[in-house]
Design a protein around this motif. Structure first.
Motif, PDB file in Angstrom:
ATOM      1  N   ASN A  40       0.832  -1.211   0.000  1.00  0.00           N
ATOM      2  CA  ASN A  40       0.000   0.000   0.000  1.00  0.00           C
ATOM      3  C   ASN A  40       0.863   1.256   0.000  1.00  0.00           C
ATOM      4  OD1 ASN A  40      -2.360  -1.497  -0.029  1.00  0.00           O
ATOM      5  ND2 ASN A  40      -2.686  -1.336   2.176  1.00  0.00           N
ATOM      6  N   GLU A  41       1.907   1.264   0.812  1.00  0.00           N
ATOM      7  CA  GLU A  41       2.812   2.424   0.855  1.00  0.00           C
ATOM      8  C   GLU A  41       3.535   2.612  -0.481  1.00  0.00           C
ATOM      9  OE1 GLU A  41       3.345   4.785   3.191  1.00  0.00           O
ATOM     10  OE2 GLU A  41       1.803   3.910   4.462  1.00  0.00           O
ATOM     11  N   LEU A  42       4.003   1.508  -1.062  1.00  0.00           N
ATOM     12  CA  LEU A  42       4.701   1.598  -2.345  1.00  0.00           C
ATOM     13  C   LEU A  42       3.769   2.066  -3.465  1.00  0.00           C
ATOM     14  CD1 LEU A  42       6.958  -1.574  -2.157  1.00  0.00           C
ATOM     15  CD2 LEU A  42       7.708   0.810  -2.149  1.00  0.00           C
ATOM     16  N   MET A  43       2.548   1.560  -3.471  1.00  0.00           N
ATOM     17  CA  MET A  43       1.595   1.977  -4.508  1.00  0.00           C
ATOM     18  C   MET A  43       1.241   3.462  -4.342  1.00  0.00           C
ATOM     19  SD  MET A  43       1.521  -0.618  -6.360  1.00  0.00           S
ATOM     20  CE  MET A  43       0.332  -0.083  -7.564  1.00  0.00           C
ATOM     21  N   HIS A  44       1.126   3.908  -3.104  1.00  0.00           N
ATOM     22  CA  HIS A  44       0.874   5.325  -2.854  1.00  0.00           C
ATOM     23  C   HIS A  44       2.052   6.162  -3.385  1.00  0.00           C
ATOM     24  CE1 HIS A  44      -0.696   8.885  -0.892  1.00  0.00           C
ATOM     25  NE2 HIS A  44       0.497   9.089  -0.349  1.00  0.00           N
ATOM     26  N   GLY A  45       3.270   5.703  -3.115  1.00  0.00           N
ATOM     27  CA  GLY A  45       4.461   6.384  -3.615  1.00  0.00           C
ATOM     28  C   GLY A  45       4.494   6.413  -5.135  1.00  0.00           C
ATOM     29  N   MET A  46       4.145   5.310  -5.759  1.00  0.00           N
ATOM     30  CA  MET A  46       4.117   5.254  -7.233  1.00  0.00           C
ATOM     31  C   MET A  46       3.116   6.266  -7.785  1.00  0.00           C
ATOM     32  SD  MET A  46       6.276   3.065  -8.618  1.00  0.00           S
ATOM     33  CE  MET A  46       5.666   2.387 -10.150  1.00  0.00           C
ATOM     34  N   LYS A  47       1.958   6.383  -7.146  1.00  0.00           N
ATOM     35  CA  LYS A  47       0.947   7.338  -7.606  1.00  0.00           C
ATOM     36  C   LYS A  47       1.403   8.771  -7.395  1.00  0.00           C
ATOM     37  CE  LYS A  47      -3.052   4.338  -6.976  1.00  0.00           C
ATOM     38  NZ  LYS A  47      -4.214   4.028  -6.165  1.00  0.00           N
ATOM     39  N   GLN A  48       2.133   9.014  -6.311  1.00  0.00           N
ATOM     40  CA  GLN A  48       2.587  10.372  -5.993  1.00  0.00           C
ATOM     41  C   GLN A  48       3.718  10.841  -6.896  1.00  0.00           C
ATOM     42  OE1 GLN A  48       1.108  12.449  -3.831  1.00  0.00           O
ATOM     43  NE2 GLN A  48      -0.387  10.842  -3.459  1.00  0.00           N
ATOM     44  N   GLY A  49       4.662   9.953  -7.207  1.00  0.00           N
ATOM     45  CA  GLY A  49       5.824  10.413  -7.963  1.00  0.00           C
ATOM     46  C   GLY A  49       6.540   9.340  -8.746  1.00  0.00           C
ATOM     47  N   ALA A  56      12.043   6.037  -2.393  1.00  0.00           N
ATOM     48  CA  ALA A  56      12.145   6.804  -1.148  1.00  0.00           C
ATOM     49  C   ALA A  56      11.208   6.235  -0.088  1.00  0.00           C
ATOM     50  CB  ALA A  56      11.839   8.275  -1.414  1.00  0.00           C
ATOM     51  N   VAL A  57      10.007   5.840  -0.502  1.00  0.00           N
ATOM     52  CA  VAL A  57       9.041   5.237   0.422  1.00  0.00           C
ATOM     53  C   VAL A  57       9.584   3.914   0.950  1.00  0.00           C
ATOM     54  CG1 VAL A  57       6.773   4.123   0.544  1.00  0.00           C
ATOM     55  CG2 VAL A  57       6.998   6.376  -0.508  1.00  0.00           C
ATOM     56  N   CYS A  58      10.111   3.100   0.064  1.00  0.00           N
ATOM     57  CA  CYS A  58      10.662   1.805   0.478  1.00  0.00           C
ATOM     58  C   CYS A  58      11.820   2.008   1.456  1.00  0.00           C
ATOM     59  CB  CYS A  58      11.113   1.009  -0.749  1.00  0.00           C
ATOM     60  SG  CYS A  58      11.377  -0.734  -0.396  1.00  0.00           S
ATOM     61  N   TYR A  59      12.645   2.984   1.179  1.00  0.00           N
ATOM     62  CA  TYR A  59      13.796   3.283   2.019  1.00  0.00           C
ATOM     63  C   TYR A  59      13.372   3.703   3.428  1.00  0.00           C
ATOM     64  CZ  TYR A  59      18.024   5.664   3.670  1.00  0.00           C
ATOM     65  OH  TYR A  59      19.109   6.073   4.410  1.00  0.00           O
ATOM     66  N   SER A  60      12.363   4.549   3.517  1.00  0.00           N
ATOM     67  CA  SER A  60      11.979   5.082   4.831  1.00  0.00           C
ATOM     68  C   SER A  60      10.873   4.282   5.509  1.00  0.00           C
ATOM     69  CB  SER A  60      11.544   6.549   4.703  1.00  0.00           C
ATOM     70  OG  SER A  60      10.384   6.656   3.896  1.00  0.00           O
ATOM     71  N   GLU A  61       9.894   3.801   4.749  1.00  0.00           N
ATOM     72  CA  GLU A  61       8.721   3.180   5.356  1.00  0.00           C
ATOM     73  C   GLU A  61       8.851   1.680   5.627  1.00  0.00           C
ATOM     74  OE1 GLU A  61       6.245   5.047   6.646  1.00  0.00           O
ATOM     75  OE2 GLU A  61       7.542   6.677   5.975  1.00  0.00           O
ATOM     76  N   ALA A  62       9.527   0.943   4.772  1.00  0.00           N
ATOM     77  CA  ALA A  62       9.645  -0.508   4.987  1.00  0.00           C
ATOM     78  C   ALA A  62      10.269  -0.830   6.345  1.00  0.00           C
ATOM     79  CB  ALA A  62      10.417  -1.167   3.851  1.00  0.00           C
ATOM     80  N   PRO A  63      11.379  -0.175   6.723  1.00  0.00           N
ATOM     81  CA  PRO A  63      11.938  -0.462   8.055  1.00  0.00           C
ATOM     82  C   PRO A  63      10.994  -0.067   9.192  1.00  0.00           C
ATOM     83  CG  PRO A  63      13.562   0.663   6.680  1.00  0.00           C
ATOM     84  CD  PRO A  63      12.247   0.715   5.955  1.00  0.00           C
ATOM     85  N   LYS A  64      10.248   1.020   9.009  1.00  0.00           N
ATOM     86  CA  LYS A  64       9.293   1.449  10.047  1.00  0.00           C
ATOM     87  C   LYS A  64       8.174   0.433  10.217  1.00  0.00           C
ATOM     88  CE  LYS A  64       9.851   6.427   9.373  1.00  0.00           C
ATOM     89  NZ  LYS A  64       9.177   7.638   8.890  1.00  0.00           N
ATOM     90  N   LYS A 150      15.299   3.401 -15.476  1.00  0.00           N
ATOM     91  CA  LYS A 150      15.496   4.769 -15.968  1.00  0.00           C
ATOM     92  C   LYS A 150      16.599   5.474 -15.182  1.00  0.00           C
ATOM     93  CE  LYS A 150      10.803   5.395 -17.614  1.00  0.00           C
ATOM     94  NZ  LYS A 150       9.551   6.130 -17.451  1.00  0.00           N
ATOM     95  N   ALA A 151      17.269   6.412 -15.837  1.00  0.00           N
ATOM     96  CA  ALA A 151      18.410   7.124 -15.251  1.00  0.00           C
ATOM     97  C   ALA A 151      18.070   7.800 -13.931  1.00  0.00           C
ATOM     98  CB  ALA A 151      18.963   8.152 -16.246  1.00  0.00           C
ATOM     99  N   GLU A 152      16.923   8.477 -13.854  1.00  0.00           N
ATOM    100  CA  GLU A 152      16.567   9.175 -12.608  1.00  0.00           C
ATOM    101  C   GLU A 152      16.286   8.199 -11.464  1.00  0.00           C
ATOM    102  OE1 GLU A 152      12.670   9.015 -15.028  1.00  0.00           O
ATOM    103  OE2 GLU A 152      14.757   9.473 -15.460  1.00  0.00           O
ATOM    104  N   VAL A 153      15.804   7.010 -11.809  1.00  0.00           N
ATOM    105  CA  VAL A 153      15.561   5.973 -10.803  1.00  0.00           C
ATOM    106  C   VAL A 153      16.898   5.417 -10.314  1.00  0.00           C
ATOM    107  CG1 VAL A 153      14.480   3.724 -10.369  1.00  0.00           C
ATOM    108  CG2 VAL A 153      13.297   5.439 -11.775  1.00  0.00           C
ATOM    109  N   LYS A 154      17.814   5.150 -11.246  1.00  0.00           N
ATOM    110  CA  LYS A 154      19.159   4.693 -10.865  1.00  0.00           C
ATOM    111  C   LYS A 154      19.839   5.708  -9.958  1.00  0.00           C
ATOM    112  CE  LYS A 154      20.362   1.790 -14.818  1.00  0.00           C
ATOM    113  NZ  LYS A 154      21.285   1.596 -15.934  1.00  0.00           N
ATOM    114  N   GLU A 155      19.666   6.983 -10.281  1.00  0.00           N
ATOM    115  CA  GLU A 155      20.284   8.047  -9.494  1.00  0.00           C
ATOM    116  C   GLU A 155      19.742   8.042  -8.056  1.00  0.00           C
ATOM    117  OE1 GLU A 155      20.271  12.868  -9.516  1.00  0.00           O
ATOM    118  OE2 GLU A 155      20.460  11.859 -11.466  1.00  0.00           O
ATOM    119  N   LYS A 156      18.423   7.880  -7.909  1.00  0.00           N
ATOM    120  CA  LYS A 156      17.808   7.851  -6.572  1.00  0.00           C
ATOM    121  C   LYS A 156      18.268   6.610  -5.805  1.00  0.00           C
ATOM    122  CE  LYS A 156      15.050   9.598  -3.495  1.00  0.00           C
ATOM    123  NZ  LYS A 156      15.288  10.921  -2.912  1.00  0.00           N
ATOM    124  N   ILE A 157      18.353   5.486  -6.479  1.00  0.00           N
ATOM    125  CA  ILE A 157      18.842   4.260  -5.842  1.00  0.00           C
ATOM    126  C   ILE A 157      20.269   4.474  -5.347  1.00  0.00           C
ATOM    127  CG2 ILE A 157      19.499   1.850  -6.224  1.00  0.00           C
ATOM    128  CD1 ILE A 157      17.101   1.703  -8.207  1.00  0.00           C
TER     129      ILE A 157
END
Length: 185
Positions: A40-49, A56-64, A150-157
């Motif tokens: 649910n958090e990941l799908m919300h993140g996908m819809k947002q951006g 970013a959601v996976c990085y911060s929310e999965a551990p929480k 995609k390049a911007e995704v690789k950059e964020k990773i």
């Protein structure tokens, strides 16, 4: 006197059988809850951006989510993989062996949705009930874990995960597994 001893032993064995089944049922329920909340958090993140926000959601929310479930249940709950993105999720020896066995079973034709394993493991004279359930790579996962990112995704990773190995997956691959552990009483 022997009959009493046999009866006591039988009751003792039955108790542990039910206890293990209860733990297995609880582990399955916790995996479902963790997986649903994370999805649910990941799908919300996908819809947002898109994928960049999902990372970013996976990085911060999965551990929480894992920590909240662990704190509220007394189980240690997380995710691991043979090809990790987050170094904190590196498999221990037991998890690595289970993941390798999952890969073999998948290669031998077993349905990934049925890949799970539980055992009672002794660590430093303490027994733990351990459970793992395979995570299937879905189409949406390929945006961040596939071979054409995609390049911007690789950059964020790269920004969030310094030593990423969680790429080049195909739909239907084992992305990793949910891993749970509970100290036996």
């Amino acid at each position: 006197m022997k009959k009493g001893l046999i009866l006591v032993t039988s009751i003792f064995l039955i108790f542990f059988t039910f206890s293990d089944e209860d733990d297995l049922t609880t582990a399955r329920e916790l995996v479902k809850e963790f997986g649903t909340k994370l999805k649910n958090e990941l799908m919300h993140g996908m819809k947002q951006g898109g994928p960049t926000e999902a990372i970013a959601v996976c990085y911060s929310e999965a551990p929480k989510i894992a920590e909240q479930l662990s704190d509220s249940t007394g189980w240690e709950i997380g995710r691991t993989s043979l090809m990790i993105r987050n170094l904190d999720n590196a498999p221990d020896n037991w998890e690595k062996a289970v993941l390798e066995n999952f890969e073999k079973q998948l290669h031998d034709g077993k349905d990934i949705k049925t890949l799970e394993y539980s055992d009672i493991v002794k660590i430093d004279d303490v027994e733990y009930f351990r459970y793992m359930k395979a995570i299937q790579t879905g189409s949406v996962c390929l945006s961040c874990h596939g071979s054409e990112i995609k390049a911007e995704v690789k950059e964020k990773i790269s920004e969030l995960y310094k030593d990423d190995k969680a790429v080049n997956f195909n739909k239907g691959d084992i992305r990793g597994a949910f891993t749970l552990s509970k100290k036996m009483n």
